[in-house]
Every structure is written in C-alpha cells, then in structure tokens.
Motif scaffolding. Structure first.
Motif, short mmCIF file in Angstrom:
data_model
loop_
_atom_site.label_atom_id
_atom_site.label_comp_id
_atom_site.label_asym_id
_atom_site.label_seq_id
_atom_site.Cartn_x
_atom_site.Cartn_y
_atom_site.Cartn_z
N TYR A 3 -3.25 -3.19 5.52
CA TYR A 3 -2.92 -2.41 4.33
C TYR A 3 -1.44 -2.57 3.98
O TYR A 3 -0.58 -2.53 4.87
CB TYR A 3 -3.18 -0.92 4.57
N LEU A 4 -1.16 -2.70 2.69
CA LEU A 4 0.20 -2.60 2.18
C LEU A 4 0.28 -1.28 1.44
O LEU A 4 -0.51 -1.02 0.53
CB LEU A 4 0.52 -3.75 1.23
N LEU A 5 1.23 -0.42 1.82
CA LEU A 5 1.35 0.91 1.25
C LEU A 5 2.68 1.03 0.51
O LEU A 5 3.73 0.64 1.05
CB LEU A 5 1.25 1.98 2.33
N ILE A 6 2.64 1.56 -0.72
CA ILE A 6 3.82 1.58 -1.60
C ILE A 6 4.00 2.97 -2.19
O ILE A 6 3.06 3.54 -2.78
CB ILE A 6 3.65 0.57 -2.76
N ASP A 7 5.20 3.53 -2.06
CA ASP A 7 5.52 4.80 -2.71
C ASP A 7 6.86 4.66 -3.43
O ASP A 7 7.91 4.59 -2.81
CB ASP A 7 5.59 5.94 -1.70
N THR A 8 6.79 4.60 -4.76
CA THR A 8 8.00 4.56 -5.60
C THR A 8 7.96 5.72 -6.59
O THR A 8 8.49 5.62 -7.69
CB THR A 8 8.08 3.22 -6.38
N SER A 9 7.32 6.80 -6.20
CA SER A 9 7.09 7.89 -7.15
C SER A 9 8.36 8.62 -7.56
O SER A 9 8.36 9.32 -8.57
CB SER A 9 6.07 8.89 -6.59
N ASN A 10 9.43 8.47 -6.78
CA ASN A 10 10.72 9.06 -7.13
C ASN A 10 11.84 8.13 -6.69
O ASN A 10 11.61 6.98 -6.38
CB ASN A 10 10.85 10.46 -6.54
N GLN A 11 13.06 8.64 -6.61
CA GLN A 11 14.21 7.81 -6.26
C GLN A 11 14.04 7.11 -4.91
O GLN A 11 14.32 5.93 -4.77
CB GLN A 11 15.49 8.64 -6.26
N PRO A 12 13.55 7.82 -3.87
CA PRO A 12 13.34 7.13 -2.58
C PRO A 12 12.28 6.04 -2.71
O PRO A 12 11.35 6.14 -3.53
CB PRO A 12 12.87 8.25 -1.65
N LEU A 13 12.43 5.02 -1.90
CA LEU A 13 11.47 3.92 -1.86
C LEU A 13 10.89 3.84 -0.44
O LEU A 13 11.63 3.90 0.54
CB LEU A 13 12.16 2.60 -2.18
N SER A 14 9.58 3.74 -0.34
CA SER A 14 8.95 3.61 0.96
C SER A 14 7.83 2.58 0.88
O SER A 14 6.96 2.67 0.01
CB SER A 14 8.39 4.96 1.43
N VAL A 15 7.88 1.62 1.78
CA VAL A 15 6.87 0.56 1.84
C VAL A 15 6.48 0.36 3.30
O VAL A 15 7.35 0.40 4.19
CB VAL A 15 7.40 -0.77 1.25
N ALA A 16 5.22 0.16 3.56
CA ALA A 16 4.76 -0.04 4.94
C ALA A 16 3.61 -1.02 4.98
O ALA A 16 2.87 -1.20 4.00
CB ALA A 16 4.34 1.29 5.57
N VAL A 17 3.45 -1.66 6.14
CA VAL A 17 2.29 -2.50 6.42
C VAL A 17 1.60 -1.91 7.64
O VAL A 17 2.25 -1.64 8.66
CB VAL A 17 2.69 -3.96 6.70
N MET A 18 0.30 -1.68 7.51
CA MET A 18 -0.47 -1.11 8.62
C MET A 18 -1.69 -1.96 8.90
O MET A 18 -2.28 -2.55 8.00
CB MET A 18 -0.89 0.32 8.29
N GLN A 19 -2.05 -2.00 10.17
CA GLN A 19 -3.32 -2.61 10.58
C GLN A 19 -4.19 -1.47 11.07
O GLN A 19 -3.95 -0.91 12.14
CB GLN A 19 -3.09 -3.64 11.68
N ASP A 20 -5.15 -1.09 10.26
CA ASP A 20 -5.90 0.14 10.46
C ASP A 20 -4.90 1.30 10.55
O ASP A 20 -4.11 1.47 9.64
CB ASP A 20 -6.81 0.02 11.69
N ASP A 21 -4.88 2.09 11.61
CA ASP A 21 -3.96 3.23 11.66
C ASP A 21 -2.66 2.93 12.41
O ASP A 21 -1.88 3.83 12.70
CB ASP A 21 -4.65 4.44 12.30
#
Length: 221
Positions: A3-21
């Motif tokens: 999974y590629l997870l993206i959160d740009t909903s506000n000023q902070p930026l958060s991106v992650a790569v997960m394999q299952d949990d």
C-alpha cells in the motif's frame, strides 16, 4: 499487499509504504512548502526506502478530506492518477478520522480539528470501542461555539487533537494533543470496498473562498 498511503489534507505532509499492516517506510513533514513541490519526491523517497517498485503496489490510500482545498486536490489527483496508471485499487479515508487514529486508545472522546478560520473548524467526534475507532459526530464544518455546545450535550470527557488545536487553544475548553497526521494510521480505516477511480472526489465539506467569490460574482452578473 503493498500500500502507498498519502495524506496532504493540510500543511503537514505524510506518506507511507506498508506491506499489509507492517510499515516499510514513512515520511512525515511539516515544512511550509507547497504539496505540489513536495509530494512526488516524497513518494519516490518512501518507495525507494521500502525497496518497493511502483509496479509492485496493490493499492493507494489517500486522505479524502476535509481540509485544505489545495492540499486535498493535489493529494487526491496524484492518488487517482497513480491508481489509474497502475490499474490498482484506490481507497479514500476521512482525514479527520485518520488524525483521530493518531491518539492511542482512550476512554475519552477524540475530537480532531482543522482550523477553518473565522472561529470555525472542520471537526468530527470519535471514540474507541473494542479497539476500533467509531464515529459519534460526522465530519463537518462547524463554528467552535456550536462544536463545544454539542460536546457538552454528549456529557463525556473529550480531548482535542491536531496541530491546529494548539493555535486555537484559547477558544477551546479541554486538553489537546498537537499531533501531526500520520498516513500509516489510514491502513486500519480503509473500507472493504475500494472507491471508483473515475468518480472519486475530495470531501471538501465547504467550497473554497475563491470558489465562493466566483459564485458571488456570477450572481451579480
């Protein structure tokens, strides 16, 4: 699944790569830069750090809002483009619920907030039950006064969460945790049914000021 997870909903930026949990790589930043400049380099960086090629991704998870109009538009556009190009699943998750999930299990109500200006916020109310996060008030655009009145009616202790809670602390009446978004929290919140890549849109809850001014101008003509 990767999974590629993206959160740009506000000023902070958060991106992650997960394999299952399991989190393989993540990048969390609060730099005052436009997400249009930061996002793609951040995605490339976490994929390289996780040793995952984009062709090996199985799904994209993105914060769908509410939040910053520009931030949401950039994040959702990139997520949809990647999901379409790679022919993989796309999941949208409430950005407020994702922020609430940064708080460890507690008996208090969790109230994630984003500043919407003019003493109003985007807010939701969440609580833990059997280790699962549930909703006690749907995400909405609401004045701080109305939010506090609603929380008082619930007659339960509560805690605010989010970096904006620190900025607004003089208007709030409870403790706060100034957590930044963490994209990895969205993994546990995805629905079993993916979103349609073609029809998926950000959940703005409220039109941008630029859109409102344009509509007002049109109504005058």
């Amino acid at each position: 699944m990767n999974y590629l997870l993206i959160d740009t909903s506000n000023q902070p930026l958060s991106v992650a790569v997960m394999q299952d949990d399991q989190v393989l790589s993540e990048l969390n930043s609060n730099e005052k830069k436009n997400h249009s400049v930061q996002l793609m380099p951040a995605i490339i960086k976490v994929l390289q750090s996780a040793h995952v090629d984009k062709k090996d991704l199985d799904a994209i998870v993105v914060a769908e809002g509410p939040g910053s109009y520009t931030g949401l538009r950039i994040g959702v556009t990139v997520a949809k483009t990647l999901a379409y190009a790679l022919n993989i699943k796309l999941y949208g998750v409430s950005s407020l619920k994702a922020l609430a999930a940064t708080v460890s299990k507690t008996n208090q109500l969790i109230v994630p907030i984003f500043d919407a200006r003019r003493e109003a916020v985007y807010a939701g109310v969440y609580y833990y039950d059997d280790n699962q996060l549930h909703c006690a008030m749907n995400d909405q655009y609401i004045t701080i006064e109305a939010l506090l009145n609603h929380l008082h009616d619930l007659q339960q202790s509560y805690i605010f969460v989010g970096e904006d809670s620190e900025k607004l602390q003089d208007l709030l009446d409870a403790e706060f945790i100034a957590n930044l978004p963490q994209a990895k929290t969205m993994y546990s919140l995805i629905d079993t049914v993916p979103n349609d890549v073609y029809t998926f849109k950000p959940n703005y809850l409220k039109i941008s000021e630029a859109e409102r001014n344009w509509l007002n101008q049109q109504n005058k003509n």
